[in-house]
Design an enzyme around this catalytic site. Structure first.
Site, PDB file in Angstrom:
ATOM      1  CB  SER A 124      78.011   4.451  39.837  1.00 23.00           C
ATOM      2  OG  SER A 124      78.209   5.079  38.590  1.00 23.00           O
ATOM      3  CG  ASP A 195      73.699  10.874  39.152  1.00 19.13           C
ATOM      4  OD1 ASP A 195      74.709  11.253  38.548  1.00 19.13           O
ATOM      5  OD2 ASP A 195      73.602   9.756  39.694  1.00 19.13           O
ATOM      6  CG  HIS A 228      77.311   9.783  40.309  1.00 22.35           C
ATOM      7  ND1 HIS A 228      76.277   8.993  39.877  1.00 22.35           N
ATOM      8  CD2 HIS A 228      78.436   9.038  40.184  1.00 22.35           C
ATOM      9  CE1 HIS A 228      76.762   7.811  39.500  1.00 22.35           C
ATOM     10  NE2 HIS A 228      78.069   7.815  39.680  1.00 22.35           N
TER      11      HIS A 228
END
Length: 254
Positions: A124, A195, A228
């Site tokens: 991320s 995501d 995610h």
């Protein structure tokens, strides 16, 4: 929180980085990879996961980002490598934060032996910092003009995005050494199509920007249904890719 070595930052702002966790190689030390966590996380959680991977020849360094007020949280503090106002292609980049984070990574790698291959990876926001570091390596300098001293052999970005994408072409083109460094640097990008934090299109666009600006050794892997987070299939891909690109010995020979 303890600072790892000298705090890295400009005269205007000094960043106090958190604790660094190190996973020592179980076999012959051939590569060192700094792995950067995501927003609100810390180095400990990733060090525990990385320790379980079948990569006995890698030393993992897992730093913790500074705790800072975040614009996207209305000023509420969180561990973050740089400030984020919004996740959009037109959002301004926090160059001061990015440069400080990238310099902190270089500082962590600076004491590794000369014969050890160096890599940076992350998840991320950590992936974004790793990709920013890749562009600094290719250009030979940070956005502030200071020289980038580390030599990178591999960069991994999971569920992330490419900061400063709009200015990357100007950063690389016109400098012969930059073009050759960009072309030869192996980069692996992985992103889940499900995501809901960093949209899949950001990862896909980041890959396209990298390849169109001369990062010819960039690979993009998409995962159906992945949100995610990471899954074993993705980490297996990372292991195989790192073993190949870093020329690591197999676990049986270590």
């Amino acid at each position: 929180m303890s600072s790892t070595g000298p705090s890295v930052g400009s005269a205007r702002r000094t960043f106090q980085f958190g604790r660094t966790h190190v996973v020592r190689p179980k076999g012959k030390h051939q590569a060192t990879v700094v792995w950067l966590h995501g927003l609100g996380d810390n180095g400990s959680s990733w060090s525990q996961l990385l320790e379980t991977l079948p990569l006995p020849n890698i030393k993992w360094i897992c730093p913790t980002a500074p705790t800072r007020p975040l614009t996207i949280f209305g000023g509420f503090p969180s561990t973050a490598w740089f400030d984020v106002g919004e996740l959009s292609e037109n959002a301004p980049d926090d160059l001061e934060g990015l440069n400080a984070a990238a310099a902190h990574v270089v500082n962590l790698l600076s004491t590794e032996p000369a014969d050890i291959k160096l890599g940076i990876g992350g998840f991320s926001m950590g992936a974004a910092t790793a990709l920013y570091s890749a562009t600094c390596f290719a250009a030979g300098k940070y956005a502030n003009g200071n020289p980038y001293p580390a030599t990178l052999s591999a960069v991994v970005g999971l569920s992330g995005w490419l900061p400063c994408a709009r200015t990357l072409r100007n950063k690389i083109q016109g400098v012969d050494e930059a073009a050759s460094r960009a072309a030869s640097l192996p980069i692996l990008l992985c992103h889940g199509k499900g995501d809901d934090v960093v949209p899949f299109k950001f990862g896909e666009k980041s890959s396209l920007v990298l390849t169109s600006t001369g990062f010819n050794n960039a690979t993009f892997k998409a995962y159906n249904g992945l949100g995610h987070y990471t899954i074993p299939e993705e980490m297996d891909e990372v292991c195989a890719w790192l073993t190949s690109k870093l020329g690591l010995e197999g676990s049986s020979s270590s």
